[in-house]
Design an enzyme around this catalytic site. Structure first.
Site, PDB file in Angstrom:
ATOM      1  CG  ASN A  59      -1.692   1.253   1.431  1.00  0.00           C
ATOM      2  OD1 ASN A  59      -1.771   2.069   0.502  1.00  0.00           O
ATOM      3  ND2 ASN A  59      -2.283   1.438   2.601  1.00  0.00           N
ATOM      4  CD1 TRP A  60       3.552   0.981  -3.001  1.00  0.00           C
ATOM      5  CD2 TRP A  60       3.513   2.224  -4.874  1.00  0.00           C
ATOM      6  NE1 TRP A  60       4.231   0.298  -3.983  1.00  0.00           N
ATOM      7  CE2 TRP A  60       4.214   1.040  -5.138  1.00  0.00           C
ATOM      8  CE3 TRP A  60       3.345   3.164  -5.900  1.00  0.00           C
ATOM      9  CZ2 TRP A  60       4.769   0.761  -6.393  1.00  0.00           C
ATOM     10  CZ3 TRP A  60       3.893   2.888  -7.154  1.00  0.00           C
ATOM     11  CH2 TRP A  60       4.609   1.698  -7.387  1.00  0.00           C
ATOM     12  CE  LYS A  61      -0.072   3.253   4.732  1.00  0.00           C
ATOM     13  NZ  LYS A  61      -0.068   3.371   6.190  1.00  0.00           N
ATOM     14  CG  HIS A  68      -5.817   2.209   5.025  1.00  0.00           C
ATOM     15  ND1 HIS A  68      -5.357   3.157   5.906  1.00  0.00           N
ATOM     16  CD2 HIS A  68      -4.859   1.264   4.942  1.00  0.00           C
ATOM     17  CE1 HIS A  68      -4.166   2.790   6.334  1.00  0.00           C
ATOM     18  NE2 HIS A  68      -3.834   1.641   5.763  1.00  0.00           N
ATOM     19  CD  GLU A  81      -2.798   5.662   6.608  1.00  0.00           C
ATOM     20  OE1 GLU A  81      -2.776   5.722   5.368  1.00  0.00           O
ATOM     21  OE2 GLU A  81      -1.918   5.088   7.279  1.00  0.00           O
ATOM     22  CD  GLU A 127      -3.833  -2.383   7.224  1.00  0.00           C
ATOM     23  OE1 GLU A 127      -2.695  -2.632   6.826  1.00  0.00           O
ATOM     24  OE2 GLU A 127      -4.421  -1.318   6.959  1.00  0.00           O
ATOM     25  N   GLY A 174       2.174   2.125  10.790  1.00  0.00           N
ATOM     26  CA  GLY A 174       3.153   3.206  10.655  1.00  0.00           C
ATOM     27  C   GLY A 174       3.840   3.565  11.966  1.00  0.00           C
ATOM     28  CB  SER A 211       4.820  -2.004  11.960  1.00  0.00           C
ATOM     29  OG  SER A 211       4.442  -0.658  12.202  1.00  0.00           O
ATOM     30  N   GLY A 257       2.667  -1.119   4.237  1.00  0.00           N
ATOM     31  CA  GLY A 257       2.801   0.296   3.925  1.00  0.00           C
ATOM     32  C   GLY A 257       4.264   0.653   3.702  1.00  0.00           C
ATOM     33  N   GLY A 258       4.897   1.193   4.747  1.00  0.00           N
ATOM     34  CA  GLY A 258       6.267   1.696   4.655  1.00  0.00           C
ATOM     35  C   GLY A 258       7.241   0.756   3.944  1.00  0.00           C
TER      36      GLY A 258
HETATM   37  P1  PGA Z   1       2.603   0.183   7.625  1.00  0.00           P
HETATM   38  O1  PGA Z   1       1.177   0.445   6.957  1.00  0.00           O
HETATM   39  O2  PGA Z   1       3.104  -1.118   7.060  1.00  0.00           O
HETATM   40  O3  PGA Z   1       3.446   1.361   7.220  1.00  0.00           O
HETATM   41  O4  PGA Z   1       2.391   0.096   9.093  1.00  0.00           O
HETATM   42  C1  PGA Z   1       0.269  -0.603   6.740  1.00  0.00           C
HETATM   43  C2  PGA Z   1      -1.004  -0.059   6.159  1.00  0.00           C
HETATM   44  O5  PGA Z   1      -1.402   1.049   6.556  1.00  0.00           O
HETATM   45  O6  PGA Z   1      -1.634  -0.689   5.309  1.00  0.00           O
END
Ligand code: PGA
Length: 261
Positions: free
Chosen positions: A9-11, A94, A96, A164, A170, A210, A231-232
């Site tokens: 997930n590149w966000k 998600h 966010e 999640e 994050g 994470s 994500g990251g």
């Molecule tokens: P993260 O994000 O791996 O940076 O914690 C995961 C996500 O939000 O899908």
């Protein structure tokens, strides 16, 4: 029985040209993957990344979709617009989007139904906050998210669920493999109650929060965890490739050019 699915997930990261460079680096690294590999990219990157991954084993995902087929929804993107560029998956709900953009279980439900109808595979995100976990509300929250989010869905075969925990996203704070496994087992039990035991056995449930090159192996070794939403660690080809090779860690590093190690 369930094919693992590792999705990045590149966000809101990577311009189209940066995204193309990332998938070009990824292609040779993940071509031998034993799992499904997906990159969920910003909407504006979709045309370029779609062209760049053609013929590879990387599938394309979006990060959101509107529930209407078309119409006066300024700034939104419909499922058919995504389909035209070969998008297969779409992240829905998600945390966010729930936190910053007013997404609710009801809108998650509408988007999920629209995605399925258009032939997209929704990756529906659910998860509890730290306060909810600490006050013993995790199961109640997840139950509500599943009951409302999946209302009106006939069966789960066209869906991926991403568990999640918000406190792990994050933050560098991963749920322990046992915690993630137990909670995902609960989600599966809930799906068996609401749908059928067989559907629950078959639905793929990812862990997200994470997840990285170091902890992916342990998480993926858990019987209930069928993949990751990353994500990251999906923003660097080497890290993402290591996660994709959770089952063969030696392969991942062997294939890496020196500058990526
Ligand atoms: P993260 O994000 O791996 O940076 O914690 C995961 C996500 O939000 O899908």
């Amino acid at each position: 029985m369930r094919t693992p699915i590792i999705a990045g997930n590149w966000k809101m990261n990577n311009t189209a040209s940066e995204g193309v460079a990332l998938v070009e680096a990824l292609k040779p690294l993940v071509c031998d993957a034993n799992c499904e590999v997906v990159v969920c990219v910003p909407a504006i990157d979709i045309p370029a990344v779609s062209a760049a991954i053609e013929g590879s084993n990387i599938a394309l995902g979006a990060q959101n979709v509107h529930f209407a087929k078309s119409g006066a929804y300024t700034g939104e993107i419909s499922a058919s617009m995504l389909r035209e560029y070969g998008v297969k998956y779409v992240i829905i709900g998600h945390s966010e989007r729930r936190q910053y953009f007013g997404e609710t279980d009801e809108t998650v439900n509408k988007r999920t139904l629209a995605a399925i109808e258009a032939g997209l595979v929704p990756i529906v995100c659910i998860g509890e906050s730290l306060e909810e976990r600490e006050t013993g509300k995790t199961e109640e929250v997840l139950s509500r998210q599943i009951e409302t989010g999946f209302r009106g869905i006939d069966d789960l075969s066209g869906i991926v669920i991403a568990y999640e925990p918000i406190w792990a996203i994050g933050t560098g704070k991963t749920a322990t493999a046992q915690q993630a496994n137990e909670t995902i087992a609960f989600i599966r039990k809930k799906c068996a109650e609401l749908f059928c035991p067989k559907c629950a056995e078959q639905v793929r449930i990812q862990y997200g929060g994470s997840m990285n090159a170091k902890n992916a192996r342990e998480l993926m070794a858990m019987p209930e965890i069928d993949g990751g939403l990353i994500g990251g660690a999906s923003l660097k080809a080497a890290d993402f490739s290591s996660i994709v090779h959770f089952d063969r860690p030696d392969m991942a590093s062997m294939k890496l050019p020196k500058e990526l190690l």
